[in-house]
Design an enzyme around this catalytic site. Structure first.
Site, PDB file in Angstrom:
ATOM      1  N   GLN A  51      12.290   6.142 117.882  1.00 21.74           N
ATOM      2  CA  GLN A  51      13.213   7.226 118.999  1.00 21.74           C
ATOM      3  C   GLN A  51      12.378   7.811 119.878  1.00 21.74           C
ATOM      4  OE1 GLN A  51      16.567   6.647 119.164  1.00 21.74           O
ATOM      5  NE2 GLN A  51      16.837   5.190 117.421  1.00 21.74           N
ATOM      6  N   CYS A 104      22.645  -0.354 110.714  1.00 18.62           N
ATOM      7  CA  CYS A 104      22.835  -1.527 109.439  1.00 18.62           C
ATOM      8  C   CYS A 104      23.807  -1.315 108.643  1.00 18.62           C
ATOM      9  CB  CYS A 104      21.494  -1.693 109.008  1.00 18.62           C
ATOM     10  SG  CYS A 104      20.048  -2.016 110.034  1.00 18.62           S
ATOM     11  N   HIS A 156      12.613  -2.111 122.998  1.00 11.29           N
ATOM     12  CA  HIS A 156      14.147  -1.826 123.500  1.00 11.29           C
ATOM     13  C   HIS A 156      14.632  -0.438 123.345  1.00 11.29           C
ATOM     14  CE1 HIS A 156      16.657  -1.976 119.639  1.00 11.29           C
ATOM     15  NE2 HIS A 156      15.593  -2.115 119.056  1.00 11.29           N
ATOM     16  N   GLY A 209      10.292  -2.942 115.935  1.00  7.77           N
ATOM     17  CA  GLY A 209       9.900  -1.511 115.281  1.00  7.77           C
ATOM     18  C   GLY A 209       9.763  -1.718 113.595  1.00  7.77           C
ATOM     19  N   THR A 267       1.221 -16.139 117.263  1.00  4.10           N
ATOM     20  CA  THR A 267       1.086 -16.473 118.755  1.00  4.10           C
ATOM     21  C   THR A 267       1.694 -15.301 119.348  1.00  4.10           C
ATOM     22  OG1 THR A 267       0.594 -18.829 118.405  1.00  4.10           O
ATOM     23  CG2 THR A 267       1.083 -17.908 120.776  1.00  4.10           C
ATOM     24  N   ASN A 318      16.904   9.063 113.918  1.00  2.55           N
ATOM     25  CA  ASN A 318      17.765   8.065 114.960  1.00  2.55           C
ATOM     26  C   ASN A 318      19.364   8.607 114.889  1.00  2.55           C
ATOM     27  OD1 ASN A 318      16.937   6.781 112.207  1.00  2.55           O
ATOM     28  ND2 ASN A 318      18.949   5.817 112.692  1.00  2.55           N
TER      29      ASN A 318
HETATM   30  N1  PLP Z   1      13.125   3.219 113.105  1.00  2.75           N
HETATM   31  C1  PLP Z   1      13.859   3.954 113.917  1.00  2.75           C
HETATM   32  C2  PLP Z   1      13.803   5.624 113.754  1.00  2.75           C
HETATM   33  C3  PLP Z   1      14.919   3.424 114.363  1.00  2.75           C
HETATM   34  O1  PLP Z   1      15.801   4.297 115.153  1.00  2.75           O
HETATM   35  C4  PLP Z   1      14.927   2.060 114.579  1.00  2.75           C
HETATM   36  C5  PLP Z   1      16.232   1.543 115.260  1.00  2.75           C
HETATM   37  O2  PLP Z   1      17.134   1.923 115.383  1.00  2.75           O
HETATM   38  C6  PLP Z   1      14.184   1.447 113.941  1.00  2.75           C
HETATM   39  C7  PLP Z   1      12.978   1.867 113.186  1.00  2.75           C
HETATM   40  C8  PLP Z   1      13.817  -0.318 114.028  1.00  2.75           C
HETATM   41  O3  PLP Z   1      13.481  -0.585 115.239  1.00  2.75           O
HETATM   42  P1  PLP Z   1      13.782  -2.167 115.576  1.00  2.75           P
HETATM   43  O4  PLP Z   1      15.203  -2.205 115.965  1.00  2.75           O
HETATM   44  O5  PLP Z   1      13.076  -2.559 116.903  1.00  2.75           O
HETATM   45  O6  PLP Z   1      13.409  -3.220 114.509  1.00  2.75           O
END
Ligand code: PLP
Length: 376
Positions: free
Chosen positions: A172, A317, A194, A69, A230, A144
């Site tokens: 989300q 993070c 995921h 994402g 790829t 999120n």
């Molecule tokens: N955007 C939102 C709102 C998210 O909650 C997340 C992951 O928690 C991401 C982007 C990033 O996704 P990824 O973990 O697949 O990089």
């Protein structure tokens, strides 16, 4: 002893159907090759792309597979910025770092950045900044941390009125709420496998033919040249299988999770004093974000973990360091209260037993965390 996993917004266990599909196609070769095994891999990838397009209301050519994402968000925001003559980016203060840090890095390199204001309910409260055109306006569909569903139609209408291309971070939302890309009318949209029971390491970028984001990575012409590299055929097929199942059970699952969430919230409020509820309606079905002022979020998480209940502070993070979440600060929550935040996100393996497990210990956990106090 059971473990109760209540961090489904961080990632959710891979669905059986996705794991089985992944295994089935794990030996696929390069789908760009012209011989038989390449053509077979290509046909698996094409079917996955078609199925995803059908489930998300877009054309197959608009589906671009990425590796996360985060990558989809980066390509959209940076790529739309690069493809425009304008030097302005609009976003919001509550974005996931995948968008917020991308926007900030454009700002550090000379772009004019404007962030839409956030109300106490965790939603964008004004779109006035969109009256002037920008290269791209990026907003999340649902947050999120709090689960707050954002005013997406208003955002799109305001951006379109000034001719501004729009990116929606739907990481989300996809697989949890209905999404129809063409009806929405946005330029690009990001999702991540995921988060709906697909494999980790597969993202989706839905991108209209025009305006299309410029390439951020350079290489072969795969994925319309927007995301060269790829293709992971097994990952694409597993993502389609997970999305099919997620969309199929979406309504019933949303109803089930909302009922469990209400039970969890009522039970917490009945037992614990001074609780701040950060999740306001409308919200994602499984999100419940709370603060217990006087307690450190980290203490709450460690105490729950020792009882095999897995939850998080919700802020992305943070590298294991408990900092006040930028989302809660943007909502006007005091820093100390924001540090006492904990996020429960319910999902497929959450049951009545999971809720009872939390309610059986929460009063004691909060009281012990409050006795331990704040780190400083
Ligand atoms: N955007 C939102 C709102 C998210 O909650 C997340 C992951 O928690 C991401 C982007 C990033 O996704 P990824 O973990 O697949 O990089």
């Amino acid at each position: 002893m059971n473990t109760f996993y209540m961090d489904h917004a961080a990632t959710t266990p891979m669905r059986e159907v996705a794991a089985a599909t992944w295994m089935e196609y794990a030996q696929s070769l390069n789908p760009a090759s012209q011989y038989g095994s390449g053509r077979r891999a290509r046909s698996v990838a094409d079917s996955a792309r078609e199925e995803i397009a059908q489930l998300l209301g877009c054309e197959p050519i608009e589906v671009i597979f990425t590796a996360s994402g985060t990558e989809a968000d980066n390509i959209a925001v940076q790529g739309l910025f690069q493809s425009s003559k304008l030097n302005r980016v609009v976003s919001t203060a509550i974005e996931h770092p995948a968008v917020l840090e991308t926007v900030k890095s454009l700002g550090a390199n000379g772009a004019d950045v404007d962030l839409l204001p956030i109300g106490a309910d965790g939603r964008v409260s004004s779109f006035d900044l969109l009256e002037q055109p920008a290269a791209v306006a990026a907003m999340m569909w649902a947050n999120n941390e709090t689960g707050a569903i954002q005013p997406v139609p208003e955002f799109i209408a305001a951006a379109q009125a000034s001719g501004t291309p729009t990116h929606i971070d739907a990481v989300q939302v996809v697989g949890h709420l209905p999404v129809n890309f063409s009806e929405l009318g946005v330029t690009t949209l990001a999702a991540s496998a995921h988060k709906f029971g697909g494999p980790r390491g597969v993202g989706l970028l839905l991108a209209k033919r025009s305006p299309a984001p410029s390439a951020v990575l350079h290489g072969g012409g795969q994925e319309r040249g927007i995301r060269p590299g790829t293709l992971d055929v097994a990952g694409a097929a597993a993502t389609a299988a997970a999305l099919r199942e997620a969309v199929g059970e979406m309504d019933a699952e949303a109803q089930r999770l909302r009922a469990l969430k209400a039970e969890l919230l009522d039970g917490i409020l009945a037992q614990v004093d001074n609780v701040m509820v950060h999740t306001t309606e409308p919200s994602l079905p499984g999100h419940l974000h709370l603060s217990f002022p006087g307690a450190e979020g980290d203490s709450l998480i460690m105490l729950l973990d020792s009882m095999r209940i897995e939850a998080s502070t919700g802020s992305a993070c943070s590298n294991g360091v408990n900092r006040a979440s930028h989302v809660l600060l943007a909502m006007g929550i005091a820093e100390a209260d924001a540090r006492g935040a904990i996020r429960f996100t319910l999902g497929r393996n959450t049951t009545e037993e999971s809720i009872k497990a939390v309610l059986g210990v929460i009063a004691d956990v909060v009281s012990r965390a409050r006795t331990a106090g704040m780190a400083f």
